[in-house]
Scaffold this active site. Structure first.
Site, PDB file in Angstrom:
ATOM      1  N   ARG A  83      66.057 -30.811  30.458  1.00 39.75           N
ATOM      2  CA  ARG A  83      67.118 -31.815  30.385  1.00 39.75           C
ATOM      3  C   ARG A  83      67.627 -32.171  31.769  1.00 39.75           C
ATOM      4  O   ARG A  83      67.659 -31.344  32.679  1.00 39.75           O
ATOM      5  CB  ARG A  83      68.281 -31.281  29.549  1.00 39.75           C
ATOM      6  N   CYS A 136      71.206 -34.106  33.123  1.00 42.24           N
ATOM      7  CA  CYS A 136      72.511 -34.600  32.691  1.00 42.24           C
ATOM      8  C   CYS A 136      73.293 -34.992  33.935  1.00 42.24           C
ATOM      9  O   CYS A 136      73.576 -34.142  34.786  1.00 42.24           O
ATOM     10  CB  CYS A 136      73.261 -33.540  31.896  1.00 42.24           C
TER      11      CYS A 136
END
Length: 126
Positions: free
Chosen positions: A102, A104
């Protein structure tokens, strides 16, 4: 191999000149999704918004033959890092023990002042 367009009847409609996603071979790449229901309603509460976005993205992945466990990467753009913990909570509930990579990052602005936008890279099960 052919580049195929993916469309999900469960995700919100595209708000611009782009498609929900593309599939090339067994790779699935989605466009960004904001917390917008397929009926055109925006969701602003951060946990509900995160869950909606992830469900919309998963529906696109599924349209390409993938599944939750085939998601390899999620890119998340958020309006405020103050929402980071709540997003992590919703993200962990959504994925369970599956842990895709991920990114972010906080951004200055998103359409309709929604709290986040995200996209996925996944693979179709063949």
């Amino acid at each position: 191999m052919e580049l195929k367009e993916l469309v999900s009847m469960e995700a919100s409609p595209a708000l611009g000149p782009y498609c929900h996603g593309r599939k090339y071979g067994n790779m699935i790449i989605t466009s960004g999704q904001i917390p917008l229901t397929k009926d055109g309603e925006y969701v602003y509460e951060i946990k509900a918004a995160t869950t909606l976005v992830l469900n919309n993205l998963l529906s696109i992945v599924e349209a390409g033959g993938g599944c939750r466990e085939s998601v390899a990467r999620v890119d998340v753009y958020i309006n405020s890092l103050d929402d980071f913990a709540a997003i992590n909570e919703a993200y962990a509930e959504f994925f369970g023990s599956h842990r895709p990579t991920r990114v972010c990052v906080q951004v200055e602005a998103l359409p309709e002042n929604v709290p986040l936008e995200a996209s996925m890279i996944a693979f179709a099960e063949e």
